[in-house]
Design a protein around this motif. Structure first.
Motif, PDB file in Angstrom:
ATOM      1  N   VAL A 622     -23.169 -10.861  22.988  1.00  0.00           N
ATOM      2  CA  VAL A 622     -22.579 -10.048  24.064  1.00  0.00           C
ATOM      3  C   VAL A 622     -22.355  -8.610  23.597  1.00  0.00           C
ATOM      4  CG1 VAL A 622     -21.464 -12.097  24.987  1.00  0.00           C
ATOM      5  CG2 VAL A 622     -20.168 -10.562  23.500  1.00  0.00           C
ATOM      6  N   PHE A 623     -22.614  -8.335  22.337  1.00  0.00           N
ATOM      7  CA  PHE A 623     -22.465  -6.985  21.802  1.00  0.00           C
ATOM      8  C   PHE A 623     -23.829  -6.429  21.434  1.00  0.00           C
ATOM      9  CE2 PHE A 623     -18.618  -9.359  20.513  1.00  0.00           C
ATOM     10  CZ  PHE A 623     -17.679  -8.660  21.253  1.00  0.00           C
ATOM     11  N   SER A 624     -23.952  -5.123  21.495  1.00  0.00           N
ATOM     12  CA  SER A 624     -25.202  -4.470  21.121  1.00  0.00           C
ATOM     13  C   SER A 624     -24.904  -3.121  20.483  1.00  0.00           C
ATOM     14  CB  SER A 624     -26.110  -4.281  22.336  1.00  0.00           C
ATOM     15  OG  SER A 624     -25.468  -3.478  23.313  1.00  0.00           O
ATOM     16  N   THR A 625     -25.845  -2.652  19.718  1.00  0.00           N
ATOM     17  CA  THR A 625     -25.696  -1.363  19.048  1.00  0.00           C
ATOM     18  C   THR A 625     -26.040  -0.228  20.004  1.00  0.00           C
ATOM     19  OG1 THR A 625     -26.304  -2.354  16.932  1.00  0.00           O
ATOM     20  CG2 THR A 625     -26.455   0.032  17.096  1.00  0.00           C
ATOM     21  N   PRO A 626     -25.192   0.771  20.154  1.00  0.00           N
ATOM     22  CA  PRO A 626     -25.509   1.899  21.050  1.00  0.00           C
ATOM     23  C   PRO A 626     -26.719   2.684  20.559  1.00  0.00           C
ATOM     24  CG  PRO A 626     -23.180   1.881  20.422  1.00  0.00           C
ATOM     25  CD  PRO A 626     -23.877   0.922  19.517  1.00  0.00           C
ATOM     26  N   ALA A 627     -27.255   3.473  21.437  1.00  0.00           N
ATOM     27  CA  ALA A 627     -28.328   4.381  21.051  1.00  0.00           C
ATOM     28  C   ALA A 627     -27.793   5.400  20.045  1.00  0.00           C
ATOM     29  CB  ALA A 627     -28.879   5.095  22.278  1.00  0.00           C
ATOM     30  N   PRO A 628     -28.653   5.949  19.208  1.00  0.00           N
ATOM     31  CA  PRO A 628     -28.191   6.984  18.283  1.00  0.00           C
ATOM     32  C   PRO A 628     -27.500   8.131  19.019  1.00  0.00           C
ATOM     33  CG  PRO A 628     -30.402   6.270  17.701  1.00  0.00           C
ATOM     34  CD  PRO A 628     -30.078   5.617  19.005  1.00  0.00           C
ATOM     35  N   TYR A 629     -26.472   8.679  18.405  1.00  0.00           N
ATOM     36  CA  TYR A 629     -25.693   9.812  18.927  1.00  0.00           C
ATOM     37  C   TYR A 629     -24.904   9.437  20.183  1.00  0.00           C
ATOM     38  CZ  TYR A 629     -29.293  11.874  15.992  1.00  0.00           C
ATOM     39  OH  TYR A 629     -30.136  12.140  14.955  1.00  0.00           O
ATOM     40  N   ALA A 630     -24.553   8.164  20.309  1.00  0.00           N
ATOM     41  CA  ALA A 630     -23.811   7.714  21.482  1.00  0.00           C
ATOM     42  C   ALA A 630     -22.638   6.843  21.045  1.00  0.00           C
ATOM     43  CB  ALA A 630     -24.717   6.938  22.437  1.00  0.00           C
ATOM     44  N   TYR A 631     -21.540   6.958  21.802  1.00  0.00           N
ATOM     45  CA  TYR A 631     -20.376   6.110  21.567  1.00  0.00           C
ATOM     46  C   TYR A 631     -20.579   4.760  22.245  1.00  0.00           C
ATOM     47  CZ  TYR A 631     -17.782  10.258  20.024  1.00  0.00           C
ATOM     48  OH  TYR A 631     -17.359  11.376  19.357  1.00  0.00           O
ATOM     49  N   GLY A 632     -20.035   3.710  21.661  1.00  0.00           N
ATOM     50  CA  GLY A 632     -20.003   2.417  22.313  1.00  0.00           C
ATOM     51  C   GLY A 632     -18.837   2.341  23.281  1.00  0.00           C
ATOM     52  N   ASN A 633     -18.810   1.272  24.087  1.00  0.00           N
ATOM     53  CA  ASN A 633     -17.763   1.167  25.107  1.00  0.00           C
ATOM     54  C   ASN A 633     -16.609   0.266  24.702  1.00  0.00           C
ATOM     55  OD1 ASN A 633     -18.778  -1.426  25.365  1.00  0.00           O
ATOM     56  ND2 ASN A 633     -19.726  -1.096  27.364  1.00  0.00           N
ATOM     57  N   LEU A 634     -16.637  -0.299  23.508  1.00  0.00           N
ATOM     58  CA  LEU A 634     -15.528  -1.148  23.081  1.00  0.00           C
ATOM     59  C   LEU A 634     -14.309  -0.297  22.729  1.00  0.00           C
ATOM     60  CD1 LEU A 634     -16.752  -4.057  20.779  1.00  0.00           C
ATOM     61  CD2 LEU A 634     -15.664  -4.185  23.004  1.00  0.00           C
ATOM     62  N   PRO A 635     -13.117  -0.804  22.992  1.00  0.00           N
ATOM     63  CA  PRO A 635     -11.913  -0.079  22.580  1.00  0.00           C
ATOM     64  C   PRO A 635     -11.720  -0.145  21.075  1.00  0.00           C
ATOM     65  CG  PRO A 635     -11.327  -2.196  23.518  1.00  0.00           C
ATOM     66  CD  PRO A 635     -12.805  -2.042  23.726  1.00  0.00           C
ATOM     67  N   ARG A 636     -10.759   0.606  20.610  1.00  0.00           N
ATOM     68  CA  ARG A 636     -10.487   0.669  19.165  1.00  0.00           C
ATOM     69  C   ARG A 636     -10.170  -0.714  18.604  1.00  0.00           C
ATOM     70  NH1 ARG A 636      -5.662   1.745  16.491  1.00  0.00           N
ATOM     71  NH2 ARG A 636      -4.675   2.045  18.516  1.00  0.00           N
ATOM     72  N   LEU A 637      -9.382  -1.488  19.320  1.00  0.00           N
ATOM     73  CA  LEU A 637      -9.110  -2.881  18.976  1.00  0.00           C
ATOM     74  C   LEU A 637      -9.277  -3.704  20.247  1.00  0.00           C
ATOM     75  CD1 LEU A 637      -6.065  -2.159  16.714  1.00  0.00           C
ATOM     76  CD2 LEU A 637      -8.098  -3.374  15.950  1.00  0.00           C
ATOM     77  N   PHE A 638      -9.967  -4.828  20.137  1.00  0.00           N
ATOM     78  CA  PHE A 638     -10.415  -5.605  21.287  1.00  0.00           C
ATOM     79  C   PHE A 638      -9.517  -6.822  21.456  1.00  0.00           C
ATOM     80  CE2 PHE A 638     -14.279  -7.853  23.321  1.00  0.00           C
ATOM     81  CZ  PHE A 638     -13.922  -7.371  24.568  1.00  0.00           C
ATOM     82  N   ALA A 639      -8.662  -6.798  22.487  1.00  0.00           N
ATOM     83  CA  ALA A 639      -7.667  -7.861  22.661  1.00  0.00           C
ATOM     84  C   ALA A 639      -8.290  -9.186  23.077  1.00  0.00           C
ATOM     85  CB  ALA A 639      -6.627  -7.437  23.695  1.00  0.00           C
ATOM     86  N   LEU A 640      -9.525  -9.175  23.635  1.00  0.00           N
ATOM     87  CA  LEU A 640     -10.140 -10.421  24.063  1.00  0.00           C
ATOM     88  C   LEU A 640     -10.649 -11.257  22.901  1.00  0.00           C
ATOM     89  CD1 LEU A 640     -12.143  -9.424  27.274  1.00  0.00           C
ATOM     90  CD2 LEU A 640      -9.899 -10.503  27.088  1.00  0.00           C
TER      91      LEU A 640
END
Length: 713
Positions: A622-640
């Motif tokens: 369910v996770f993937s690596t973002p494209a280079p020079y891009a931020y991911g959408n996960l928060p700093r700490l993931f409560a789920l």
């Protein structure tokens, strides 16, 4: 005191206290107190005094005027956790050689005056705190190896089957640094506080607590001014065509600055208000609000807690200029020599081309706003129930900030940031990443391109909020039996990088590093030690046998055998810590924090007992690596996705054996983690690494049983 042998710790503590209480009048009491505390710690880990030249490193390592040490090596995908005090943090080694002392002088006075329904209290305190870091500095050298140099076909893209950190290690291509110079520090600061409080019994059933306190913590000073601050606005003494360079290291006590490490903060007034209302003989309601300023303490030589750039030099291993092509190999990591500490003589030109650790002069005193509301009710059978709401808000909390992150608007340029261009600093900066004919274009777009990293330690930028519902049921001790059960349902949010990534023994937390220093609003998330559910149950039962008990109270052999026994138990159940995710290879390349992965919104939870999920604790798909020079959408700490939560039971059995009227012998049998329940560590959360989702450690100890005899008198 003789120095301890290699690998040992020595702890010395001395304290003295003098108290005076004088009853000036029946309604007027004076209390005076004076105390002194000294704490000294000497620590020397096993890697100290090892000469790295024996491993094949160049002989020029002998030119470093510090104690040699075994290298610390970190290989992505092969990190281990060593459960030994202050030892670990790498694939192979660790360094530590310190002699820290902490001295506290504290004076206080209070005057209590009872005037009818009012109990008035006025008082104050002042004192001096000092800590000395007489570190026997070691040439601690750290080398890190990521898949970057071995992944392909696109070296800028990471995946589960592209590249390996161990391959980079075998090739000798990576990055790192070595401490190459530095003295200790002698920090001192003074504090003053004063308060006034009125405990006002308004009626027989209502009491108000009204008060105010003022605190002032003077800025830190160093005996020899060996500390560093930051000046981000003044023009740099180094200027090159096309760049308006500003910023540099400033030094307390130099160039007209005060000797304080940061500016004074005088605005520390703290009101408090509380009430207690007795509704009836069985019901009490309490509540209150207060502001509490934290002491501005320090940890002596502790990372960037007391910055010292200019007095502690580190030489960077420039393994590559563009992050792809190797430049200097591990066999010869520092061909240009080592950096030396210049002190404050170079002013804003100090450590150009290098990473600096500084203190922002605008730092303020952290404080907390706290409030609570509580209802207590006694029930038949010696039962007490307690229901409460508690909240708090942390303001100006401390954490490190990166002042030299590439501004986000330039990330759209993509690979153009990695284009090698003519280095305008070549020939003007002799060491570090800027000592090459060409540099990456992105370096020139950073706020302070004449530096590598600029880290402001203990910056007062953070904030937190905490809300909790608390319930407690207590069966007070009667007829030899008591039980206490308490439950807390809470949520803690913050936006600050904690100072540690682990808790007490038996606990583990994700560090939760900031990814984007410019958008800290997006960094707000559940805190690293957020635990929504916490339940604890403890009980004491004195068995009803023997003298003064319900059974066998006439004495005799059976009373001796069965009497005097006591059973005790403590059970704890707690939610696991939220996890912080990153990518195995950081392709964000903004000279900032870690790159976080993307989440597709599907549940990452894997069902089943933890023991069956050690190799797949969560669903990595369910996770993937973002494209280079891009931020991911996960928060700093993931409560789920949370790590395993503690579930522990400690049990003990005591028997008290009378010997004489004065002496009593106590037999104790204690079992910790009596059910032998393992608490596993946090899983690997580096998405893209082969070990992602794998738990490879246990953080608690197996069942521990101990027997003891105590003589009580």
């Amino acid at each position: 005191m003789a120095a301890p042998t290699n690998g040992n710790d020595t702890l010395l503590q001395r304290q003295a206290t003098l108290n005076y209480t004088g009853i000036l009048r029946p309604t007027l009491v004076l209390e005076l107190s004076s105390s002194y505390l000294r704490y000294y710690l000497f620590r020397k880990t096993g890697g100290v005094d090892f000469d790295p030249v024996q491993l094949g490193f160049p002989s020029y390592y002998h030119n470093i005027p510090l104690v040699p040490c075994f290298p610390t090596v970190g290989v992505t995908g092969l990190g281990v956790s060593i459960n030994v005090t202050d030892v670990g943090g790498g694939f192979i080694g660790s360094c530590g050689n310190l002699g820290n002392s902490f001295d506290t002088f504290h004076e206080s006075a209070s005057l209590t005056n009872v005037r009818g329904a009012h109990t008035l209290k006025i008082g104050g305190s002042f004192g001096t705190n000092a800590w000395s870091a007489r570190n026997f500095f070691v040439a601690s050298n750290t080398y890190n190896f990521a898949p970057t140099f071995t992944q392909g076909p696109d070296p800028l893209t990471a995946s589960n089957n592209a590249g390996t950190g161990f391959g980079s290690f075998l090739l000798g291509v990576g990055g790192g640094s070595i401490r190459s110079d530095g003295p200790g520090q002698n920090i001192r600061y003074k504090y003053t506080g004063a308060y006034f409080q009125d405990d006002w019994k308004v009626t027989r059933r209502l009491t108000l607590n009204l008060g105010v306190r003022y605190d002032y913590n003077a800025p830190w000073t160093d005996r020899f001014n060996r500390i560093s601050s930051w000046d981000g606005g003044s023009a740099s003494p180094l200027q090159v065509p096309g760049l308006n360079l500003r910023g540099g290291v400033s030094f307390p006590g130099v160039g007209g600055l005060s000797r304080g490490h940061y500016d004074s903060d005088y605005n520390n007034f703290a009101p408090r208000i509380g009430f207690a209302l007795s509704v009836n003989p069985k019901t009490v309601i309490r509540g209150g609000f207060g502001i509490f300023f934290g002491p501005v303490n320090g940890g002596a030589f502790n990372g960037n807690a007391t910055p010292r750039s200019g007095f502690d030099a580190t030489t960077t291993w420039v393994g590559s200029v563009d992050g792809i092509t190797p430049k200097n190999y591990l066999s010869n990591p520092y061909p240009d020599g080592f950096e030396r500490a210049p002190g404050s003589s170079q002013g804003l030109a100090t450590q150009l081309g290098q990473s600096v650790a500084v203190m922002d002069r605008g730092r303020r005193t952290a404080y907390a706003e706290q409030w609570n509301f509580n209802i207590q009710r006694t029930l038949p059978g010696n039962l007490l129930i307690d229901a409460a709401y508690a909240g708090s808000r942390g303001v100006k909390l401390y954490g490190p900030l990166n002042y030299n992150q590439l501004p986000n608007q330039f990330l759209a340029e993509g690979d153009n940031l990695r284009t090698l261009v003519t280095n305008p600093f070549f020939g003007k900066i002799a060491t570090g990443i800027l000592n090459t004919p060409t540099i990456q274009r992105g370096q020139l777009l950073r706020p302070y391109p004449q530096f590598d990293g600029v880290t402001a330690g203990n910056n007062s930028y953070g904030a937190s909020t905490y809300h909790a519902l608390q319930a407690k049921v207590e069966r007070r001790f009667a007829r030899g039996f008591s039980v206490l059960a308490s439950y807390t349902f809470s949520k803690l949010l913050d936006d600050v990088l904690p100072t540690v990534g682990s808790g007490f023994p038996g606990e583990a937390f994700s560090a939760g590093a900031l990814s984007d220093q410019y958008n800290r609003r997006n960094e707000r998330a559940v805190a690293s030690f957020d635990a929504p559910h916490y339940l604890t149950i403890n009980t004491v039962w004195e068995l009803p046998f023997g003298r003064n008990r319900a059974l066998l109270n006439q004495g005799g052999p059976l009373a001796w055998v069965f009497g005097g026994w006591q059973l005790n138990g403590i059970a704890i159940f707690q939610s696991g810590a939220p996890l912080g995710f990153s990518t195995s290879s950081n392709t964000l390349r903004n000279n900032g924090g870690p790159q976080r992965p993307n989440w597709n919104g599907q549940t990452p939870t894997v069902e089943g007992p933890i023991s069956d999920r050690l190799s797949r604790y969560f669903d990595t798909a369910v996770f993937s690596t973002p494209a280079p020079y891009a931020y991911g959408n996960l928060p700093r700490l993931f409560a789920l996705v949370r790590g395993p939560g503690p579930a522990n039971l400690d049990f003990s059995v005591f028997k008290n054996i009378p010997v004489t009227e004065r002496f009593k012998l106590q037999f104790r049998a204690e079992a910790f983690n009596v059910l032998n329940h393992p608490l596993f560590g946090l899983p690997n959360t580096a998405i893209g690494a082969p070990a992602a989702g794998v738990i490879s450690s246990q953080v608690n100890t197996p069942r521990d049983i101990q027997l003891a005899l105590k003589l009580l008198f």
